[in-house]
Design a protein around this motif. Structure first.
Motif, short mmCIF file in Angstrom:
data_model
loop_
_atom_site.label_atom_id
_atom_site.label_comp_id
_atom_site.label_asym_id
_atom_site.label_seq_id
_atom_site.Cartn_x
_atom_site.Cartn_y
_atom_site.Cartn_z
N ASP A 80 -7.13 -69.84 10.80
CA ASP A 80 -7.98 -70.09 11.95
C ASP A 80 -7.29 -69.47 13.17
OD1 ASP A 80 -8.88 -71.67 14.39
OD2 ASP A 80 -10.20 -72.54 12.88
N PHE A 81 -8.05 -68.80 14.02
CA PHE A 81 -7.44 -68.11 15.16
C PHE A 81 -6.69 -69.07 16.09
CE2 PHE A 81 -10.85 -64.53 14.99
CZ PHE A 81 -10.26 -64.07 13.82
N LYS A 82 -7.04 -70.36 16.04
CA LYS A 82 -6.39 -71.34 16.90
C LYS A 82 -5.18 -72.00 16.22
CE LYS A 82 -10.31 -72.61 19.86
NZ LYS A 82 -11.10 -73.75 20.39
N ASP A 83 -4.93 -71.65 14.98
CA ASP A 83 -3.81 -72.24 14.24
C ASP A 83 -2.50 -71.70 14.78
OD1 ASP A 83 -1.89 -73.03 12.32
OD2 ASP A 83 -3.38 -73.01 10.71
N LYS A 84 -1.68 -72.58 15.36
CA LYS A 84 -0.44 -72.15 16.01
C LYS A 84 0.61 -71.68 15.02
CE LYS A 84 -0.34 -76.10 18.29
NZ LYS A 84 0.07 -77.20 19.21
N ARG A 85 0.42 -71.96 13.74
CA ARG A 85 1.39 -71.53 12.74
C ARG A 85 1.33 -70.03 12.48
NH1 ARG A 85 -0.45 -75.96 8.36
NH2 ARG A 85 -2.43 -75.04 9.01
N ARG A 86 0.18 -69.42 12.72
CA ARG A 86 0.01 -68.02 12.35
C ARG A 86 1.00 -67.11 13.07
NH1 ARG A 86 -5.06 -64.28 14.04
NH2 ARG A 86 -4.02 -64.59 16.04
N ASP A 87 1.08 -67.24 14.39
CA ASP A 87 1.91 -66.30 15.14
C ASP A 87 3.39 -66.65 15.08
OD1 ASP A 87 -0.34 -64.86 15.75
OD2 ASP A 87 -0.69 -65.86 17.66
N VAL A 88 3.71 -67.81 14.49
CA VAL A 88 5.10 -68.12 14.15
C VAL A 88 5.44 -67.46 12.81
CG1 VAL A 88 6.70 -69.96 13.49
CG2 VAL A 88 5.14 -70.28 15.44
N THR A 89 4.52 -67.54 11.88
CA THR A 89 4.76 -67.09 10.51
C THR A 89 4.69 -65.57 10.36
OG1 THR A 89 3.83 -69.17 9.69
CG2 THR A 89 3.95 -67.34 8.14
N CYS A 90 3.82 -64.94 11.12
CA CYS A 90 3.54 -63.51 10.94
C CYS A 90 4.05 -62.72 12.13
CB CYS A 90 2.04 -63.28 10.78
SG CYS A 90 1.27 -64.29 9.49
N GLY A 91 5.01 -61.83 11.89
CA GLY A 91 5.59 -61.03 12.97
C GLY A 91 4.87 -59.70 13.12
N LEU A 92 4.23 -59.48 14.27
CA LEU A 92 3.52 -58.22 14.51
C LEU A 92 4.37 -57.23 15.30
CD1 LEU A 92 -0.16 -59.27 15.33
CD2 LEU A 92 1.02 -59.06 13.13
N TYR A 93 5.62 -57.56 15.53
CA TYR A 93 6.48 -56.64 16.26
C TYR A 93 7.83 -56.52 15.56
CZ TYR A 93 9.37 -60.50 17.99
OH TYR A 93 10.23 -61.57 18.06
N GLU A 94 8.57 -55.47 15.92
CA GLU A 94 9.96 -55.30 15.54
C GLU A 94 10.73 -54.90 16.77
OE1 GLU A 94 9.88 -52.22 12.61
OE2 GLU A 94 9.77 -50.62 14.08
N ARG A 95 12.05 -55.04 16.71
CA ARG A 95 12.92 -54.61 17.80
C ARG A 95 13.47 -53.22 17.47
NH1 ARG A 95 13.26 -57.67 22.70
NH2 ARG A 95 13.01 -59.87 22.17
N ASP A 96 13.29 -52.26 18.42
CA ASP A 96 13.79 -50.91 18.16
C ASP A 96 15.28 -50.83 18.51
OD1 ASP A 96 13.99 -50.65 20.94
OD2 ASP A 96 12.19 -49.41 21.13
N VAL A 97 15.84 -49.63 18.44
CA VAL A 97 17.28 -49.47 18.66
C VAL A 97 17.69 -49.84 20.08
CG1 VAL A 97 17.58 -47.72 16.87
CG2 VAL A 97 16.92 -47.01 19.18
N ASP A 98 16.74 -49.85 21.00
CA ASP A 98 17.02 -50.28 22.36
C ASP A 98 16.67 -51.75 22.59
OD1 ASP A 98 17.87 -47.68 23.23
OD2 ASP A 98 15.76 -47.08 23.26
N PHE A 99 16.38 -52.45 21.49
CA PHE A 99 16.06 -53.87 21.51
C PHE A 99 14.75 -54.16 22.22
CE2 PHE A 99 17.20 -58.48 21.91
CZ PHE A 99 17.42 -58.69 20.56
N VAL A 100 13.84 -53.20 22.18
CA VAL A 100 12.52 -53.35 22.78
C VAL A 100 11.52 -53.65 21.66
CG1 VAL A 100 10.67 -52.16 24.03
CG2 VAL A 100 13.07 -51.81 24.69
N GLN A 101 10.63 -54.59 21.90
CA GLN A 101 9.61 -54.93 20.92
C GLN A 101 8.59 -53.80 20.78
OE1 GLN A 101 7.76 -58.69 21.79
NE2 GLN A 101 9.61 -59.89 21.43
N GLN A 102 8.31 -53.45 19.52
CA GLN A 102 7.31 -52.43 19.22
C GLN A 102 6.35 -52.97 18.16
OE1 GLN A 102 7.15 -49.83 21.01
NE2 GLN A 102 9.20 -49.59 21.88
#
Length: 597
Positions: free
Chosen positions: A336-358
């Motif tokens: 469910d789009f309102k389920d707060k567990r989703r964005d804890v469980t699923c990472g849509l970003y990574e940290r690059d070599v400069d420690f910036v989220q991509q």
């Protein structure tokens, strides 16, 4: 991890791990005076800590706990044609010489051996039969730890290899340890009974010096329920059929009774902040009487959480961490789009070599519950393994859902079962959404026993994504093949809808980098047709990237390779490693399951 267990485990690695290929050799038994050793709590504690040392080996921290628990409908990895050991496992191609199954076999039986040494040593000691109340109580706690850890390792051996040798005594001269395979259900029944017998004499986590980093009574109660559901569930037989025993309801009753026993004797509120449960592990915080009942205690320099599982970090002061098990987009959009567990469980970003989220690609959604970026002290450039972040083996929300499942199997969706499910869902949503997302939802899924069971299957996916429990659950439910098919079909539909402009989910995602190095995603859940007014937003391929744009009849390789080898029923059983076959002196062989010696 607490320093006492850390130091003791390090000192006892030689005791616990001596002689990798001769785990059944009586000569590997310590020459200590076992009666003395198990008649005083300090030495008995050290001997029991030797069992925990097996968790610190690659066989557990990089293999059994994470890598060997895919592929499923919620955690998956591709490139199944690779010749490396873990890809052979994911591709269901592991043979007798697979290095990953070899080390798991060896380490599991070492942990079992060390458990047996403690169990026999305490039972045979003068101290255990003495009138010293404090000593006997302490030894009972250690017995509970040994019985529970032995049960855990047998459970995992059974999920990995099926029927296996059942060794219940410590190495002694004159005892034949070249045993044939024992029926997995006989093993499970025995170790469940061991835990049932000992748990009343164990201590709660808040009575123990090491809390949830030490096997405690609530964990043992939870393990009785978990292994009872395994015993009452389905498993793959040598003729490649899935079956369960006719007495399965007896074990659902045990799961019901012992999960309820924990709820009755030691209930606790689930922490409101779902994400903080896992940040606590990254920050080395181990709260008692909370959600986590037991987590494997890793020392700094040990453990691979946030190295092979978690948010990807590609460099900088926090070192590097990858993620071997990705999240399928079907799982992400099952929430469910309102389920707060989703964005804890699923990472849509990574940290690059400069420690910036991509932003990551749609085929590289990571396990978002852990990240080395949350360590309080940056481990430094060039670091990777050995984060020291603990690994959770059982949470209280699991107990609530096991109770709901077992009650439903026996009696249908009773008021008590519905309340247990509701407690887990309440944390997932804001209070304002409870009338629809909890009350109405639970009412709707309680229309029948089957509907309630399906809701439990879904809830366990949403609650435990990334914690690598799904494979064993799908096996015992006999749903492995069903969920794999649903995942492939669901991914195809997401790709087709994006390519042909159907549906409302995002074919492209718009995201922008902020000054502080974080990432803002504009449209996780909907199509953004117009170009955003803020020029900082950049458009990235999302669901449309599941289909090959050069050929609309084909799909991105991560779909096909993730599950290409999954014939039905899923042949999840691995052959006994060659070292086990050779050391058995002809007693063991790999028969059935299509294996050839």
């Amino acid at each position: 991890m607490n320093n006492f267990i850390k130091k003791t485990v390090i000192l006892l690695i030689a005791f616990s791990m001596n002689g990798c290929s001769d785990f059944l050799d009586p000569n590997s038994l310590s020459t200590y005076d076992t009666d003395y050793l198990f008649s005083n709590l300090d030495d008995a504690r050290k001997a029991t800590n030797s069992i925990y040392a097996s968790f610190g080996q690659d066989a557990f921290r990089s293999r059994l706990s994470s890598n060997m628990q895919g592929n499923t409908d919620i955690e998956a990895n591709g490139n199944l044609t690779s010749t490396s050991a873990r890809y052979e496992l994911w591709g269901l191609r592991a043979g007798e010489n697979n290095s990953d199954t070899k080390v798991v076999w060896e380490i599991a039986y070492k942990a079992i051996r060390d458990s047996n040494i403690v169990i026999d040593g305490i039972h045979e000691s003068k101290g255990y039969s003495s009138n010293d109340i404090v000593l006997v109580a302490g030894l009972n706690q250690l017995l509970g730890e040994a019985y529970t850890l032995r049960a855990y390792w047998y459970s995992m051996l059974i999920f990995t290899f099926g029927d296996v040798p059942f060794i219940k005594v410590a190495p002694k001269a004159g005892v034949d340890f070249n045993l044939p395979k024992e029926d997995r259900n006989v093993i499970l029944s025995s170790v469940i009974q061991d835990m049932i017998d000992i748990e009343p004499n164990m201590k709660w986590a808040d009575q123990l010096p090491y809390g949830i980093e030490q096997v405690n009574r609530e964990f043992t109660l939870g393990m009785i329920a978990r292994l009872s559901l395994q015993r009452g569930g389905y498993s793959l037989k040598p003729d490649l059929t899935m079956a369960r025993e006719s007495d399965y309801l007896d074990y659902y009753a045990i799961a019901r009774d012992y999960s309820n026993k924990l709820i009755t004797l030691k209930d606790r509120a689930l922490p409101v902040d779902f994400g903080q449960i896992f940040r606590n592990e990254c920050e080395f915080i181990t709260p008692k009487n909370s959600d986590v009942l037991f987590e494997v205690p890793f020392a700094i320099g040990e453990g691979d959480v946030a190295w092979n599982i978690g948010i990807r970090v590609n460099g900088g002061p926090y070192g590097t961490g990858s993620n071997y098990m990705n999240i399928p987009a079907t799982y992400y959009y099952s929430f469910d789009f309102k389920d707060k567990r989703r964005d804890v469980t699923c990472g849509l970003y990574e940290r690059d070599v400069d420690f910036v989220q991509q932003i990551v690609s749609v085929g590289a959604i990571s396990q978002g519950k852990w990240s080395r970026e949350w360590l309080k002290v940056a481990p430094g450039k060039g670091t990777s393994k050995g984060t020291g972040i603990n690994w959770p083996l059982l949470r209280y929300s699991d107990v609530l859902l096991m109770y709901a499942e077992s009650v439903n199997e026996i009696s249908g969706p009773t008021a008590a079962a519905k309340e247990a499910l509701s407690r887990v869902r309440k944390r997932a949503f804001d209070v304002a959404d409870w009338p629809t997302k909890v009350v109405q939802y639970v009412t709707n899924v309680s229309a029948s026993k089957g509907a309630f069971f399906n809701a439990i299957v879904d809830e366990r996916a949403w609650e435990f994504g990334g914690e690598l429990t799904r494979k064993s659950e799908l096996i015992r439910w006999n749903l492995y093949d069903v969920k794999i098919k649903e995942t492939v079909e669901g991914l195809h539909k997401l790709a087709d809808d994006a390519y042909y402009g159907f549906g409302e989910l995002p074919d492209y995602i718009w995201a922008k980098n902020n000054i502080d190095g974080t990432l803002t995603i504009l449209n996780r859940d909907y199509k953004q047709v117009a170009t955003p007014a803020d020029p900082a937003y950049i458009r990235y391929k999302w669901l449309i990237d599941i289909k090959k744009t050069s050929d609309p009849t084909t799909y991105n390789s991560f779909i096909e390779t993730n599950f290409s080898a999954y014939t039905f029923p899923v042949k999840y059983i691995s052959p006994i490693p060659a070292v086990g076959i050779v050391n058995s002196l002809g007693v063991l062989k790999n028969d059935g399951y299509g294996f050839t010696n």
